[in-house]
Scaffold this active site. Structure first.
Site, mmCIF file in Angstrom:
data_model
loop_
_atom_site.group_PDB
_atom_site.id
_atom_site.type_symbol
_atom_site.label_atom_id
_atom_site.label_comp_id
_atom_site.label_asym_id
_atom_site.label_seq_id
_atom_site.Cartn_x
_atom_site.Cartn_y
_atom_site.Cartn_z
ATOM 1 C CG ASP A 30 8.778 -14.717 16.263
ATOM 2 O OD1 ASP A 30 8.310 -13.832 15.523
ATOM 3 O OD2 ASP A 30 8.241 -15.838 16.421
ATOM 4 C CE LYS A 35 9.213 -14.964 11.688
ATOM 5 N NZ LYS A 35 7.893 -14.514 12.130
ATOM 6 N N GLY A 259 -5.940 -8.211 -1.808
ATOM 7 C CA GLY A 259 -5.750 -9.370 -0.941
ATOM 8 C C GLY A 259 -4.722 -9.023 0.109
ATOM 9 C CB CYS A 262 -3.265 -5.270 5.516
ATOM 10 S SG CYS A 262 -1.612 -5.678 6.097
HETATM 11 C C1 UGA Z 1 -1.556 -2.167 2.909
HETATM 12 C C2 UGA Z 1 -1.463 -0.634 2.976
HETATM 13 O O1 UGA Z 1 -1.202 -0.110 1.670
HETATM 14 C C3 UGA Z 1 -0.355 -0.209 3.939
HETATM 15 O O2 UGA Z 1 -0.334 1.208 4.057
HETATM 16 C C4 UGA Z 1 -0.628 -0.828 5.301
HETATM 17 O O3 UGA Z 1 0.411 -0.532 6.227
HETATM 18 C C5 UGA Z 1 -0.718 -2.329 5.162
HETATM 19 O O4 UGA Z 1 -1.775 -2.663 4.225
HETATM 20 C C6 UGA Z 1 -1.017 -2.910 6.514
HETATM 21 O O5 UGA Z 1 -2.100 -2.625 7.063
HETATM 22 O O6 UGA Z 1 -0.137 -3.550 7.124
HETATM 23 P P1 UGA Z 1 -0.202 -4.050 1.603
HETATM 24 O O7 UGA Z 1 -1.262 -5.001 2.075
HETATM 25 O O8 UGA Z 1 1.227 -4.434 1.713
HETATM 26 O O9 UGA Z 1 -0.347 -2.644 2.371
HETATM 27 O O10 UGA Z 1 -0.472 -3.809 0.045
HETATM 28 P P2 UGA Z 1 -1.049 -2.717 -0.957
HETATM 29 O O11 UGA Z 1 0.067 -2.294 -1.824
HETATM 30 O O12 UGA Z 1 -1.852 -1.674 -0.311
HETATM 31 O O13 UGA Z 1 -2.013 -3.651 -1.820
HETATM 32 C C7 UGA Z 1 -3.082 -4.373 -1.206
HETATM 33 C C8 UGA Z 1 -3.831 -5.162 -2.247
HETATM 34 O O14 UGA Z 1 -4.560 -4.303 -3.105
HETATM 35 C C9 UGA Z 1 -2.978 -6.036 -3.177
HETATM 36 O O15 UGA Z 1 -3.622 -7.279 -3.366
HETATM 37 C C10 UGA Z 1 -2.915 -5.246 -4.471
HETATM 38 O O16 UGA Z 1 -2.740 -6.048 -5.612
HETATM 39 C C11 UGA Z 1 -4.308 -4.609 -4.472
HETATM 40 N N1 UGA Z 1 -4.398 -3.365 -5.250
HETATM 41 C C12 UGA Z 1 -3.651 -2.294 -4.895
HETATM 42 C C13 UGA Z 1 -5.276 -3.283 -6.323
HETATM 43 O O17 UGA Z 1 -5.990 -4.255 -6.654
HETATM 44 N N2 UGA Z 1 -5.370 -2.108 -7.008
HETATM 45 C C14 UGA Z 1 -4.635 -1.020 -6.677
HETATM 46 O O18 UGA Z 1 -4.781 0.033 -7.348
HETATM 47 C C15 UGA Z 1 -3.742 -1.115 -5.595
#
Ligand code: UGA
Length: 441
Positions: A30, A35, A259, A262
């Site tokens: 990195d 870090k 949010g 991703c």
């Molecule tokens: C997401 C994907 O789930 C992963 O598979 C992917 O690898 C990742 O993006 C990425 O592209 O790196 P992540 O952003 O860590 O993962 O989080 P999630 O658990 O998917 O949640 C994303 C957002 O959606 C959060 O803000 C969460 O609060 C919200 N969410 C999730 C909802 O509002 N409702 C739901 O039913 C599920």
């Protein structure tokens, strides 16, 4: 196998640590020297359940090392994983400059033939650009480019790295496939679904997955608005939908919306890519609009509860973009804080992990040392992130501390009947508002 990992962020670090755990000798690099020093000392720069322990174990076992010198990491490696960020440009397109720069450095540093694996989320066609860049700057080594999109979730990065739902390998080279099978042999032997495909399909599949998961969330949020208007219960609706295996219950929780680093940026980048390819998919823009609407719907409830927001004290419970992380990038909680502050409210936030990051982002946000301190004197509490510990809230104590017993629940963290019985006016999401004394039939 000797593996280099370039970039030690939310994808790169769990990747490096888990590859070491699988038995490989990993050098992660990195450009941020502070870090790297922290990581070398066994300290992770962000909160991720279980990652510290695994990091320390792999450092101790001598299978993992950190450096700021990309050349040192790549020299002698058989595989180099690129895990650098692809932030959004103003247009919404993914900015791939870091990827190009890293590819150039890898090409110059390679001492032998190398499989270069793209893990960053990128528009389809990027691997060809990578191959071109490697060939332009290389000095004799042969490069094989592989696309292996990452599906790990923040907060569950260790679990998702060591027991992934699937591993996707995109390549047009039998040699590339063979090397990647060696990299993931322990997981393949353990029965993890392993999908080999062409590069463009692998790249596109990642955008397709994130866009679809965002779509599910926005669909649930649109249903929440309809349920609020019709008197139905969105949680029960989602449960009924989810009991159909063709739909599935995951990512159907209505709330403040999605949010993180991703979904919002990947959706924008995917929409942009689709346009560049000569197709239009307005559905993607509608998903984003519904997501913004979810925050607005919450602001409207706070306004309904408190009338004018000027000088009202609002306890904002949860600041990270989801539970289990201290990441506040594109956090709906902070979008909500900014909206409430703009209307003149005093917003006092509490989060088990993300307080420092949140105040760095929203200067006017005040914070409280614990949940109850945040609630003290509050005219209204808003649940913005559903940390599990919020469920254990002592409702009687909370009511005693608050100026008005009003809770707007942006994540449906509480049981409506329990809230009413405890004497709260309770605004859930996509479920009927309940008033004190209410008892469910
Ligand atoms: C997401 C994907 O789930 C992963 O598979 C992917 O690898 C990742 O993006 C990425 O592209 O790196 P992540 O952003 O860590 O993962 O989080 P999630 O658990 O998917 O949640 C994303 C957002 O959606 C959060 O803000 C969460 O609060 C919200 N969410 C999730 C909802 O509002 N409702 C739901 O039913 C599920």
């Amino acid at each position: 196998m000797r593996i280099a990992v370039v970039g030690t962020g939310h994808v790169g670090l769990p990747t490096a640590v888990s590859l070491a755990h699988l038995g490989h000798v990993v050098v992660a690099c990195d450009s941020d020297s502070e870090k790297v020093a922290e990581l070398a000392a066994g300290r992770t720069p962000f909160y991720e359940e279980g990652l510290d322990d695994l990091l320390q174990a792999e450092l101790g076992a001598g299978r993992l090392r950190f450096t700021t010198e990309l050349a040192g990491a790549v020299a002698g490696a058989v595989v180099a994983f690129i895990c650098v960020g692809t932030p959004p440009r103003a247009s919404g397109a993914a900015n791939l400059l870091a990827l190009e720069r890293v590819a150039e450095q890898i090409a110059k540093a390679a001492t032998n033939d190398l499989v270069v694996v793209g893990k960053s989320t990128v528009p389809t066609g990027t691997a060809e650009r990578l191959a071109e860049t490697l060939a332009r700057h290389g000095n004799g080594a042969a490069f094989t480019v592989v696309s292996s999109p990452e599906f790990l979730r923040e907060g569950r990065a260790v679990e998702d790295s060591l027991s992934p739902s699937r591993i996707v390998i995109g390549s047009d080279s039998p040699g590339g496939f063979a090397v990647m099978r060696e990299v993931y042999a322990p997981l393949i032997d353990a029965g993890v679904a392993y999908i080999e495909t062409d590069i463009r399909t692998a790249e596109l599949a990642k955008h397709a997955c994130n866009a679809f998961l965002s779509l599910k969330i926005s669909y649930a949020n649109a249903l929440a608005r309809i349920c609020e208007l019709s008197g139905a219960d969105v949680v029960a609706v989602a449960d009924i939908m989810g009991s159909d295996p063709r739909i599935g219950r995951a990512h159907l929780d209505a709330g403040l919306g999605y949010g993180g680093y991703c979904f919002p940026k990947d959706l924008a980048a995917f929409s942009r890519l689709v346009g560049e390819l000569g197709y239009a998919m307005p559905l993607l823009d509608e998903v984003a609009r519904l997501n913004d609407e979810a925050v607005e719907a919450c602001v409207a409830k706070v306004r309904d509860a408190l009338w004018n927001l000027e000088d009202k004290r609002i306890a904002l419970l949860g600041l990270s973009f989801k539970p289990g992380t201290d990441d506040v990038r594109f956090s709906p909680a902070l979008a909500l804080a900014a909206r409430l502050l703009a209307e003149g409210a005093r917003v006092v936030g509490y989060d088990p992990k993300a307080m420092a990051a949140a105040t760095a982002e929203v200067g006017a946000l005040q914070t409280a040392p614990d949940l109850y301190a945040a609630l003290e004197g509050a005219h209204c509490a808003v649940v913005a992130t559903d940390w599990p510990e919020f469920k254990d809230l002592d409702l009687a104590k909370a009511k005693e501390l608050m100026a008005f017993p009003i809770v707007v629940d942006g994540r449906n963290a509480f049981d409506p009947a329990a809230m009413a019985e405890a004497g709260f006016t309770y605004y859930p999401t996509g479920r009927p508002v309940v008033k004190p004394g209410f008892r469910r039939a």
